[in-house]
Design a protein around this motif. Sequence first.
Motif, short mmCIF file in Angstrom:
data_model
loop_
_atom_site.label_atom_id
_atom_site.label_comp_id
_atom_site.label_asym_id
_atom_site.label_seq_id
_atom_site.Cartn_x
_atom_site.Cartn_y
_atom_site.Cartn_z
N SER A 70 0.81 -1.22 0.00
CA SER A 70 0.00 0.00 0.00
C SER A 70 0.84 1.27 0.00
O SER A 70 0.29 2.37 -0.06
CB SER A 70 -0.92 0.00 1.23
N SER A 71 2.16 1.13 0.08
CA SER A 71 3.05 2.30 0.16
C SER A 71 3.61 2.72 -1.20
O SER A 71 4.41 3.65 -1.28
CB SER A 71 4.22 2.01 1.10
N ARG A 72 3.22 2.04 -2.25
CA ARG A 72 3.84 2.27 -3.56
C ARG A 72 3.59 3.68 -4.11
O ARG A 72 4.34 4.16 -4.94
CB ARG A 72 3.34 1.23 -4.56
N LEU A 73 2.51 4.32 -3.66
CA LEU A 73 2.18 5.64 -4.19
C LEU A 73 2.86 6.79 -3.45
O LEU A 73 2.75 7.95 -3.85
CB LEU A 73 0.65 5.83 -4.17
N LEU A 74 3.58 6.50 -2.39
CA LEU A 74 4.23 7.56 -1.62
C LEU A 74 5.27 8.27 -2.48
O LEU A 74 5.97 7.66 -3.28
CB LEU A 74 4.89 6.98 -0.37
N ARG A 75 5.39 9.58 -2.26
CA ARG A 75 6.31 10.40 -3.04
C ARG A 75 7.38 11.00 -2.13
O ARG A 75 7.22 11.02 -0.91
CB ARG A 75 5.53 11.50 -3.76
#
Length: 326
Positions: A70-75
Amino acid sequence: MTMPEHTDGGPIGPVDASAVPRYGGEATFARLPRLDQVAHADVALLGVPFDSGVSYRPGARFGPGHIRQSSRLLRPFDPALRAEPFAEQQVVDAGDVVCNPFDIKAALESIDLAVSDLLSRGTKVVALGGDHTIALATLRAHARRHGPLAVLHFDAHLDTWETYFGEPYTHGTPFRRAAEEGLLDERRCAHVGIRGPLYSSVDLDQDEGLGFQVFTADDVEDRGAADVARGVRDRLEGGPVYVSVDIDVLDPAHAPGTGTPEVGGLSSRELLVILRRLAGLEIVGADVVEVSPSYDHAEITGIAAANVAYTLLSLLAVSSRPDSGG
């Protein structure tokens, strides 16, 4: 396999999302490098896949992997804290602790050893659980290094009960055991988000006797998140702080994938507002626990937990700055 990239010659950061799609690449937290890919880590995300201490829904043993996914979208830039958590410090994914699922005491010892090993290298730890039992082991390791700690505990529940079914080590007892073992600075501990029925009014009296100040979910509603955050800061200031976030502090609308859901909880925005206003405190470690993916839908809980962990990384970045009070 594309390696994570250097950020301007400094720490190795996440894989570049403009080069490798977010749904591809290695499934580390935020697609960060692994511990074995760097010479030194300032902060490590450590998975603790353990849920043998639960009293209701199981499944948090699968939480670390779900949070990573679920952390793949963090920038890489956090505008709320004006922080670059992956460029200001070397952050890595340290993999998972091997936890004995049949022996809680043995599992706690393994977790303690793993966290202690990272701390001995000068690496701060954000643990990804797992059920809340694991907090006792992480607190043991941190208190051994820093002395008694202020604990900021986000949760629907007190987690200071005596035993469950006669067992002293469960997800409802870690902070009572921590107090008994002298791990807590009892002048500087607080719960945030407490709500729901208790076994008895004695629960609150005993909790206060262990040194916790309670900020309920109703306090957040009545006073507002920013004002509660000021009260929390006043309580915590003056030394090292450990932050423990049970994802069930959030209302089930914001975090359905958890083991003991309680209605009337915080929104994800309220939780992040309070966390962000801790900037500058001496945060030495943290955990995010009780994510049970089998009860999650559309990664609602996983995404919330990943963003909580990301905010904790930003807070550690802010506290590591030379001009910080942390």
